[in-house]
Enzyme design. Structure first.
Site, PDB file in Angstrom:
ATOM      1  CG  ASP A 121      -1.989   1.037   1.167  1.00  0.00           C
ATOM      2  OD1 ASP A 121      -2.285   1.529   0.056  1.00  0.00           O
ATOM      3  OD2 ASP A 121      -2.541   1.364   2.235  1.00  0.00           O
ATOM      4  CE1 TYR A 123      -0.364   8.774   4.130  1.00  0.00           C
ATOM      5  CE2 TYR A 123       1.882   9.612   4.140  1.00  0.00           C
ATOM      6  CZ  TYR A 123       0.599   9.606   4.659  1.00  0.00           C
ATOM      7  OH  TYR A 123       0.292  10.428   5.715  1.00  0.00           O
ATOM      8  CG  HIS A 128      -4.259  10.727   2.343  1.00  0.00           C
ATOM      9  ND1 HIS A 128      -5.338  10.600   3.202  1.00  0.00           N
ATOM     10  CD2 HIS A 128      -3.383   9.758   2.713  1.00  0.00           C
ATOM     11  CE1 HIS A 128      -5.122   9.600   4.033  1.00  0.00           C
ATOM     12  NE2 HIS A 128      -3.940   9.073   3.773  1.00  0.00           N
ATOM     13  CD  GLU A 194      -6.119   5.020   4.574  1.00  0.00           C
ATOM     14  OE1 GLU A 194      -5.399   4.220   3.913  1.00  0.00           O
ATOM     15  OE2 GLU A 194      -5.672   5.812   5.431  1.00  0.00           O
ATOM     16  CD  GLU A 196      -5.443   3.075  -0.247  1.00  0.00           C
ATOM     17  OE1 GLU A 196      -4.543   2.551  -0.954  1.00  0.00           O
ATOM     18  OE2 GLU A 196      -5.356   3.207   0.984  1.00  0.00           O
ATOM     19  CG  ASP A 228      -5.798   0.632   3.740  1.00  0.00           C
ATOM     20  OD1 ASP A 228      -5.901  -0.362   4.477  1.00  0.00           O
ATOM     21  OD2 ASP A 228      -4.897   1.487   3.857  1.00  0.00           O
ATOM     22  NE  ARG A 232      -7.912   6.751   9.466  1.00  0.00           N
ATOM     23  CZ  ARG A 232      -7.233   6.512   8.357  1.00  0.00           C
ATOM     24  NH1 ARG A 232      -5.993   6.027   8.411  1.00  0.00           N
ATOM     25  NH2 ARG A 232      -7.772   6.739   7.184  1.00  0.00           N
ATOM     26  CD  GLN A 235      -3.205   4.619  10.517  1.00  0.00           C
ATOM     27  OE1 GLN A 235      -4.433   4.668  10.453  1.00  0.00           O
ATOM     28  NE2 GLN A 235      -2.428   5.130   9.586  1.00  0.00           N
ATOM     29  CE1 TYR A 239       2.926   7.459  11.983  1.00  0.00           C
ATOM     30  CE2 TYR A 239       1.796   7.496  14.092  1.00  0.00           C
ATOM     31  CZ  TYR A 239       2.451   8.160  13.074  1.00  0.00           C
ATOM     32  OH  TYR A 239       2.638   9.511  13.140  1.00  0.00           O
ATOM     33  CE  LYS A 248      -3.519   2.271   7.217  1.00  0.00           C
ATOM     34  NZ  LYS A 248      -4.311   3.148   6.358  1.00  0.00           N
ATOM     35  CB  THR A 252      -7.356  -4.776   2.107  1.00  0.00           C
ATOM     36  OG1 THR A 252      -6.426  -4.503   3.155  1.00  0.00           O
ATOM     37  CG2 THR A 252      -7.193  -3.749   1.000  1.00  0.00           C
ATOM     38  CD  GLU A 357      -7.343  13.144   3.689  1.00  0.00           C
ATOM     39  OE1 GLU A 357      -7.429  11.978   3.257  1.00  0.00           O
ATOM     40  OE2 GLU A 357      -7.004  14.101   2.984  1.00  0.00           O
TER      41      GLU A 357
HETATM   42 CA    CA Z   1      -3.955   3.152   2.666  1.00  0.00          CA
END
Ligand code: CA
Length: 399
Positions: A121, A123, A128, A194, A196, A228, A232, A235, A239, A248, A252, A357
């Site tokens: 994955d 970024y 973002h 997410e 994607e 994805d 949060r 994470q 992370y 994560k 998926t 976001e």
């Molecule tokens: Ca992602």
């Protein structure tokens, strides 16, 4: 179009003869027999059965239970099969035969269309990465010093990639709420999405031989929509310093349909202007290469209500650059490798690809019972539109 032609479609149909995405389906009569299907209108063509009826040299590949053998066969075969499919579905002489192998979409069950090898994955949206950087690191620079020099990515969990429609069970784990000294354990309270785009590798590459951006089409078989799912709270606590892990890896989701790269010719666009010079393997400003970007118009809906419309054309890093980057150290590609773009967010408030976001970190996040659906379309030939298969998933309570 001919009067009474069962294969005639409205010209603005998202799944017309210029699209022809691949999937894997079963029927109610034969629930154990997985077959390769090609979407045409609101029907699914049993590609293997049709290929046999037409005496196609590719019947064996299309008789498989997964797309992997076809994906491994390489670009010449992908193009030949696509030309055959188009012929069967559009030429008057084939109509009587081909209609026998069409199933209404509503009568079939779709499955994960390919065996996922590795899952990476990225970024790649500057919007973002900037927005998330500000939320997660309010006192530091929004973008890390490496961000404009390489497409940042991490290895995800291939074994938990699921097909659209699969329920997503709320993950549990460690999180340390703001102001608390000690972490606690429990269901994620900040479950997010997410939006994607996933790229599916067909042809493998040779170990220790990096894949150049110009060879993107030799290796990448197709494109899917991808969600994805991200916890949060898990994470944010886990992370640093090695990146996403259990926040994560629980699920998926990918669309049931893989759109061939060849169906997206009209959607190729140049990537946005870069502010930093790139090392030669990532530089895409040369004149001979095709544009690296894709003009895909994504729509995110929560319980049927549109949340945002992220534009894939705004992505800073292209899929060709990501492919070049993830092989530049000599790591080779396998058939079935899946690499995702990273959350797609544009510059506008209604173009953001995740709840983090959209709510500036405050939530609300997903509730049990919420259903998230991603759809997308791309410009096709002569003003037509190419639809990507939708990806949806409903949140189930923690078990
Ligand atoms: Ca992602």
């Amino acid at each position: 179009m001919t009067e009474g032609n069962p294969l005639a479609l409205p010209e603005d149909h998202l799944f017309g003869p210029d699209n022809l995405p691949y999937g894997v389906f079963t029927t109610e009569e034969e629930p154990d027999l997985r077959r390769i299907g090609v979407r045409y209108g609101d029907s699914v063509l049993d590609a293997g059965a049709a290929a046999e009826a037409f005496g196609s040299p590719h019947a064996e590949l299309l008789r498989a239970a997964l797309l992997n053998p076809l994906m491994a066969a390489g670009r010449d075969v992908w193009r030949a099969v696509r030309a055959e499919l188009r012929g069967w579905l559009t030429e008057d002489a084939h109509r009587e035969t081909v209609v026998q192998y069409l199933h209404p979409l509503t009568d079939v069950t779709m499955h994960l269309p390919f065996e996922v090898a590795d899952y990476v994955d990225f970024y790649a949206s500057e919007h973002h990465a900037t927005n998330v950087g500000r939320i997660f690191r309010p006192d530091g620079d929004a973008l890390t010093p490496n961000w404009k020099h390489l497409p940042i990515g991490y290895h995800g969990r291939a074994g938990t990639v699921v097909v659209s429609g699969t329920p997503v069970v709320r993950p549990q784990g460690q999180r340390r709420p703001k102001g608390e000294e000690q972490p606690s354990f429990g269901p994620s309270a900040r479950l997010d999405i997410e939006a994607e785009v996933g790229f599916v590798v067909g042809s493998p590459s040779t170990p220790a031989r990096p894949v150049a951006q110009a060879d993107f089409r030799e290796h990448v078989f197709g494109v899917c929509l991808l969600n994805d799912w991200s916890a949060r709270d898990i994470q944010a606590w886990e992370y640093v310093p090695l990146g996403p892990f259990l926040g994560k890896s629980f699920a998926t989701s990918v669309s049931a349909w893989v759109t061939p790269v060849d169906a997206l010719d009209e959607a190729r666009v140049a990537a946005p202007e870069r502010t930093h010079a790139l090392l030669p393997y990532l530089d895409d400003t040369g004149g001979s290469q095709e544009p690296g970007g894709f003009d895909l118009r994504i729509s995110v809906a929560l319980n049927g209500e549109k949340l945002s419309e992220p534009p894939f054309s705004a992505m800073y890093w292209t899929a060709a650059q990501q492919l070049a980057h993830m092989t530049v150290n000599g790591a080779s590609l396998r058939t079935g490798d899946l690499f995702a773009s990273g959350t797609v967010s544009g510059p506008e408030p209604d173009q953001l690809g995740c709840l983090l976001e959209l709510t500036v970190g405050k939530g609300p996040f997903l509730q049990d019972g919420d259903e998230v659906t991603l759809t997308a379309w791309a410009p096709g030939p002569d003003g037509s539109r190419i639809g990507l298969g939708e990806v949806s998933g409903k949140v189930h309570p923690a078990s």
